[in-house]
Scaffold this motif. Structure first.
Motif, PDB file in Angstrom:
ATOM      1  N   LEU A 131     -38.751 -15.473 -20.610  1.00  0.00           N
ATOM      2  CA  LEU A 131     -39.383 -14.258 -21.143  1.00  0.00           C
ATOM      3  C   LEU A 131     -38.974 -13.969 -22.580  1.00  0.00           C
ATOM      4  O   LEU A 131     -39.435 -12.994 -23.169  1.00  0.00           O
ATOM      5  CB  LEU A 131     -39.017 -13.047 -20.271  1.00  0.00           C
ATOM      6  CG  LEU A 131     -39.358 -13.142 -18.783  1.00  0.00           C
ATOM      7  CD1 LEU A 131     -38.887 -11.881 -18.057  1.00  0.00           C
ATOM      8  CD2 LEU A 131     -40.837 -13.365 -18.581  1.00  0.00           C
ATOM      9  N   LEU A 132     -38.111 -14.795 -23.160  1.00  0.00           N
ATOM     10  CA  LEU A 132     -37.640 -14.557 -24.527  1.00  0.00           C
ATOM     11  C   LEU A 132     -38.765 -14.753 -25.536  1.00  0.00           C
ATOM     12  O   LEU A 132     -39.517 -15.727 -25.457  1.00  0.00           O
ATOM     13  CB  LEU A 132     -36.500 -15.513 -24.872  1.00  0.00           C
ATOM     14  CG  LEU A 132     -35.161 -15.229 -24.220  1.00  0.00           C
ATOM     15  CD1 LEU A 132     -34.209 -16.398 -24.452  1.00  0.00           C
ATOM     16  CD2 LEU A 132     -34.565 -13.937 -24.754  1.00  0.00           C
ATOM     17  N   LYS A 133     -38.845 -13.829 -26.482  1.00  0.00           N
ATOM     18  CA  LYS A 133     -39.782 -13.938 -27.606  1.00  0.00           C
ATOM     19  C   LYS A 133     -39.129 -13.353 -28.848  1.00  0.00           C
ATOM     20  O   LYS A 133     -38.273 -12.483 -28.755  1.00  0.00           O
ATOM     21  CB  LYS A 133     -41.071 -13.142 -27.340  1.00  0.00           C
ATOM     22  CG  LYS A 133     -42.038 -13.800 -26.415  1.00  0.00           C
ATOM     23  CD  LYS A 133     -43.336 -13.024 -26.419  1.00  0.00           C
ATOM     24  CE  LYS A 133     -44.388 -13.658 -25.553  1.00  0.00           C
ATOM     25  NZ  LYS A 133     -45.598 -12.833 -25.538  1.00  0.00           N
ATOM     26  N   GLU A 134     -39.583 -13.834 -29.999  1.00  0.00           N
ATOM     27  CA  GLU A 134     -39.154 -13.243 -31.264  1.00  0.00           C
ATOM     28  C   GLU A 134     -40.286 -12.377 -31.785  1.00  0.00           C
ATOM     29  O   GLU A 134     -41.463 -12.728 -31.644  1.00  0.00           O
ATOM     30  CB  GLU A 134     -38.808 -14.318 -32.294  1.00  0.00           C
ATOM     31  CG  GLU A 134     -38.227 -13.724 -33.565  1.00  0.00           C
ATOM     32  CD  GLU A 134     -37.811 -14.774 -34.572  1.00  0.00           C
ATOM     33  OE1 GLU A 134     -36.601 -14.928 -34.782  1.00  0.00           O
ATOM     34  OE2 GLU A 134     -38.706 -15.433 -35.128  1.00  0.00           O
ATOM     35  N   CYS A 135     -39.943 -11.257 -32.381  1.00  0.00           N
ATOM     36  CA  CYS A 135     -40.932 -10.327 -32.925  1.00  0.00           C
ATOM     37  C   CYS A 135     -41.874 -11.064 -33.879  1.00  0.00           C
ATOM     38  O   CYS A 135     -41.445 -11.885 -34.689  1.00  0.00           O
ATOM     39  CB  CYS A 135     -40.217  -9.198 -33.654  1.00  0.00           C
ATOM     40  SG  CYS A 135     -41.318  -7.909 -34.257  1.00  0.00           S
ATOM     41  N   SER A 136     -43.160 -10.758 -33.785  1.00  0.00           N
ATOM     42  CA  SER A 136     -44.147 -11.453 -34.615  1.00  0.00           C
ATOM     43  C   SER A 136     -44.258 -10.884 -36.028  1.00  0.00           C
ATOM     44  O   SER A 136     -44.935 -11.467 -36.863  1.00  0.00           O
ATOM     45  CB  SER A 136     -45.524 -11.424 -33.939  1.00  0.00           C
ATOM     46  OG  SER A 136     -46.001 -10.101 -33.848  1.00  0.00           O
ATOM     47  N   ARG A 137     -43.595  -9.765 -36.309  1.00  0.00           N
ATOM     48  CA  ARG A 137     -43.580  -9.263 -37.684  1.00  0.00           C
ATOM     49  C   ARG A 137     -42.632 -10.157 -38.471  1.00  0.00           C
ATOM     50  O   ARG A 137     -41.457 -10.277 -38.150  1.00  0.00           O
ATOM     51  CB  ARG A 137     -43.122  -7.804 -37.739  1.00  0.00           C
ATOM     52  CG  ARG A 137     -43.251  -7.214 -39.137  1.00  0.00           C
ATOM     53  CD  ARG A 137     -43.020  -5.719 -39.139  1.00  0.00           C
ATOM     54  NE  ARG A 137     -41.649  -5.360 -38.937  1.00  0.00           N
ATOM     55  CZ  ARG A 137     -40.749  -5.208 -39.914  1.00  0.00           C
ATOM     56  NH1 ARG A 137     -41.086  -5.381 -41.171  1.00  0.00           N
ATOM     57  NH2 ARG A 137     -39.510  -4.870 -39.628  1.00  0.00           N
ATOM     58  N   GLY A 138     -43.147 -10.810 -39.477  1.00  0.00           N
ATOM     59  CA  GLY A 138     -42.408 -11.828 -40.222  1.00  0.00           C
ATOM     60  C   GLY A 138     -41.045 -11.410 -40.728  1.00  0.00           C
ATOM     61  O   GLY A 138     -40.117 -12.204 -40.745  1.00  0.00           O
TER      62      GLY A 138
END
Length: 191
Positions: free
Chosen positions: A134-141
């Motif tokens: 479920l890990l993700k990195e924020c899509s705001r650069g």
């Protein structure tokens, strides 16, 4: 003041270094007192956990080791041996101790080392368990926060609506308005 928006205290701890890809990232752990505040505000401990400069150095080493392991998980890469050793060594030490107090409530007390051990154990549990998927990195650069995406259909795109989601939506709105304005401009329609 610290923020807790990543879905797991260990990820919020990693997020105490914000905007990692910026030339000058924002470090929220700048003093032993800021580490004490993080322990308290996160709910990891109740009350104060007096910290020394050496505790802050250990905390930052743990934070960066966990980040390297999380980044490797996101990329599908093998773990860095040094980062793995830091997390595993810290997880082997005694962790925070919950105690039952009057009327069935509980209180958690810890030394800085015990609190850090609790964070390391959370990292082991998260990265070694099913929630790692479920890990993700924020899509705001500009943002490098890593979070657990527990949304329906795994559609969450940013760490939190405030500020990242708001900034992405505002930028998209401004871009649409610029495009509409150019399309409706009299110079273009007269050509």
């Amino acid at each position: 003041m610290h923020t807790f928006k990543c879905g797991a205290p260990v990820l919020d701890f990693v997020g105490t270094l914000r905007a990692r890809r910026n030339a000058v990232p924002t470090d929220m752990l700048i003093s032993p007192e800021s580490l004490e505040a993080w322990f308290r505000e996160s709910g990891l401990v109740d009350g104060d956990t007096p910290c020394e400069p050496s505790d802050l150095r250990e905390a930052i080493a743990l934070r960066e080791a966990v980040y390297r392991l999380v980044a490797a998980t996101l990329a599908g890469d093998d773990y860095d041996a040094d980062a793995l050793a830091v997390v595993n060594d810290m997880a082997r030490t005694p962790s925070a101790v919950p105690q039952l107090v009057q009327r069935g409530s509980r209180r958690v007390e810890a030394t800085p080392g015990q609190a850090l051990s609790s964070i390391a154990r959370q990292a082991v549990q998260l990265l070694g368990g099913p929630e790692a998927a479920l890990l993700k990195e924020c899509s705001r650069g500009e943002c490098t926060q890593v979070y657990l995406d527990r949304s329906h259909g795994s559609r969450r795109e940013w760490c939190a609506m405030d500020p990242c989601g708001n900034r992405i939506k505002a930028a998209a709105y401004r871009a649409r308005k610029r495009t509409e304005a150019r399309a409706a401009s009299p110079e273009r329609s007269s050509r």
